[in-house]
Design an enzyme around this catalytic site. Structure first.
Site, PDB file in Angstrom:
ATOM      1  N   SER A 198       0.849  -1.193   0.000  1.00  0.00           N
ATOM      2  CA  SER A 198       0.000   0.000   0.000  1.00  0.00           C
ATOM      3  C   SER A 198       0.886   1.245   0.000  1.00  0.00           C
ATOM      4  O   SER A 198       1.616   1.456  -0.956  1.00  0.00           O
ATOM      5  CB  SER A 198      -0.941  -0.024   1.212  1.00  0.00           C
ATOM      6  OG  SER A 198      -1.810   1.082   1.199  1.00  0.00           O
ATOM      7  N   THR A 199       0.867   2.042   1.063  1.00  0.00           N
ATOM      8  CA  THR A 199       1.638   3.281   1.109  1.00  0.00           C
ATOM      9  C   THR A 199       3.129   3.007   0.935  1.00  0.00           C
ATOM     10  O   THR A 199       3.699   2.209   1.666  1.00  0.00           O
ATOM     11  CB  THR A 199       1.412   4.003   2.442  1.00  0.00           C
ATOM     12  OG1 THR A 199       0.018   4.094   2.694  1.00  0.00           O
ATOM     13  CG2 THR A 199       2.022   5.391   2.410  1.00  0.00           C
ATOM     14  N   HIS A 225      -2.826  -0.991  -3.254  1.00  0.00           N
ATOM     15  CA  HIS A 225      -3.968  -0.130  -2.980  1.00  0.00           C
ATOM     16  C   HIS A 225      -3.843   1.125  -3.836  1.00  0.00           C
ATOM     17  O   HIS A 225      -2.944   1.938  -3.640  1.00  0.00           O
ATOM     18  CB  HIS A 225      -4.013   0.257  -1.503  1.00  0.00           C
ATOM     19  CG  HIS A 225      -4.230  -0.899  -0.583  1.00  0.00           C
ATOM     20  ND1 HIS A 225      -3.991  -0.831   0.766  1.00  0.00           N
ATOM     21  CD2 HIS A 225      -4.682  -2.159  -0.814  1.00  0.00           C
ATOM     22  CE1 HIS A 225      -4.282  -1.996   1.331  1.00  0.00           C
ATOM     23  NE2 HIS A 225      -4.693  -2.808   0.390  1.00  0.00           N
ATOM     24  N   MET A 318       0.059   1.018   5.095  1.00  0.00           N
ATOM     25  CA  MET A 318      -0.738   1.257   6.307  1.00  0.00           C
ATOM     26  C   MET A 318      -1.690   0.106   6.548  1.00  0.00           C
ATOM     27  O   MET A 318      -2.094  -0.592   5.625  1.00  0.00           O
ATOM     28  CB  MET A 318      -1.552   2.543   6.157  1.00  0.00           C
ATOM     29  CG  MET A 318      -0.742   3.811   6.051  1.00  0.00           C
ATOM     30  SD  MET A 318      -1.824   5.254   5.872  1.00  0.00           S
ATOM     31  CE  MET A 318      -0.627   6.514   5.433  1.00  0.00           C
ATOM     32  N   ASP A 321      -3.965  -5.089   5.983  1.00  0.00           N
ATOM     33  CA  ASP A 321      -4.400  -5.889   4.844  1.00  0.00           C
ATOM     34  C   ASP A 321      -3.282  -6.841   4.433  1.00  0.00           C
ATOM     35  O   ASP A 321      -2.129  -6.436   4.315  1.00  0.00           O
ATOM     36  CB  ASP A 321      -4.769  -4.976   3.672  1.00  0.00           C
ATOM     37  CG  ASP A 321      -5.382  -5.735   2.510  1.00  0.00           C
ATOM     38  OD1 ASP A 321      -5.970  -6.813   2.753  1.00  0.00           O
ATOM     39  OD2 ASP A 321      -5.287  -5.251   1.370  1.00  0.00           O
TER      40      ASP A 321
END
Length: 377
Positions: A198-199, A225, A318, A321
């Site tokens: 993600s991030t 994401h 973050m 997940d």
């Protein structure tokens, strides 16, 4: 601790609304506002904020150039605002490569409506990336707000300094589950490699995939994401930078050696096994799930379709997940790797996997691609 923020945007309306929303949280102080990138660079050096919000299209100096200068002078977590268009996606990816931590769509209509959901997303994102400390920062005077003085900020040891004490592939400190000593998993054949992030993921995936040879023997599925309008541009970017082929996945695609398929934004990607071969199934994004695409959904399908024959890799991001998907993988006899804290932009997703005892290896980012080459036969 109050988080200090510098707002950089050429729109007076947007500067005003961001300031109002962030200040209303009670946890954030807006210490200054800049009307263009050049002013943003100067105020960043003067005010030393914890976080900078940055527009991408501005006079005098654009947002990407401003990010590059800020990272070169005094690295600071930057939240980029961009349009939800193909061109906006390309600009945002450039900004992330320049050093920005994360991005949000710039939607004047939504911010004018002042919805609580938008406020929560913006506030939480700023608070989260304030913890990222993407690069070393020099100690100095705390930022001073426009109308009041915030409490003294705590200094966080630079990641670079901490990372310098880690010279091996693996974590060696036994202080916590995420730092336990882990041995290399033996090289073996896998039916598929799944990578979730993600991030910080766009840059991390670029670093990992760009070292793989065109002859990499195992299919790869990627879950990042990202909004629906961004994933086509991201897949194209990776494909240009990598020796393996990278493209956005489509329903019915077959998994092939030397091919990495990126889950489309706004939807869910599952992998089915038909006659021993993997096939992609794309489903509409379920509103009950926070993430579209979701790592847990894809990894869970890999565990069911190829039990014990998958390698799951969780990179920076973050939240948590991927943890339950990795749990399903481990229960089927699969192998899981996760990125270490020192090289993660946000140590959320990999920490969730490591602290749950699911990681067979905890790796610095620069070693993940190399380990894939030597660990996947």
């Amino acid at each position: 601790m109050t988080v200090s923020v510098l707002v950089v945007d050429d729109s007076g309306f947007f500067r005003k609304r961001l300031t109002e929303i962030l200040t209303a949280s009670g946890q954030i102080t807006v210490v200054g506002a800049a009307t263009n990138g050049r002013e943003g660079v100067e105020l960043a050096a003067k005010l030393r904020p914890d976080v900078i919000t940055m527009d991408y299209e501005m006079p005098v100096l654009d947002g990407i150039s401003a990010v590059r200068e800020i990272m070169a002078q005094q690295a600071t977590p930057v939240l980029m605002f961009s349009s939800l268009t193909y061109e906006g996606a390309r600009v945002t990816l450039d900004a992330l490569e320049a050093g920005a931590v994360d991005f949000l769509p710039k939607n004047f209509e939504e911010i004018a409506r002042d919805t609580s959901q938008l406020q929560n997303v913006l506030i939480n994102r700023v608070l989260d990336i304030a913890k990222s400390q993407p690069r070393a920062r020099t100690a100095g005077t705390p930022a001073k707000p426009v109308t009041a003085t915030p409490p003294p900020r705590r200094e966080i040891p630079p990641r670079a300094a901490r990372a310098a004490t880690k010279e091996t592939h693996h974590e060696t400190a036994p202080a916590s589950p995420s730092r336990r000593s882990l041995k290399k998993t033996p090289a073996r054949q896998y039916s598929v490699v799944g990578i979730g992030t993600s991030t910080g993921g766009p840059v991390a995936l670029q670093k990992v995939l760009s070292v793989l040879p065109a002859s990499f023997p195992t299919p790869i599925v990627l879950v990042q994401h990202m909004p629906a309008s961004f994933t086509p541009a991201f897949a194209e970017r990776l494909n240009k930078l990598c020796k393996i082929e990278v493209r956005q996945a489509e329903d019915g695609d077959l998994l092939e050696p030397g091919l990495a398929l990126l889950a489309p934004g706004g939807k869910q990607m599952m992998i089915e096994s038909r006659g021993g071969r993997g096939r992609v199934k794309i489903l509409p994004g379920d509103e009950r799930l926070n993430y579209k695409p979701c790592v847990d959904v894809t990894f869970g399908s890999l565990a069911r379709s190829f039990p014990g024959k998958t390698l799951g890799v969780i990179l920076t991001g973050m939240g948590a997940d991927g943890r339950e998907g990795c749990r399903m993988m481990k229960q089927s006899g699969a192998v899981v790797w996760s990125q270490n804290e020192e090289t993660s932009v946000i140590y959320g997703m990999p920490m969730a996997v490591a602290t749950a005892g699911l990681s067979d290896e905890v790796l610095p980012l620069n070693n993940v691609g190399l380990r894939l080459i030597e660990g996947v036969s």
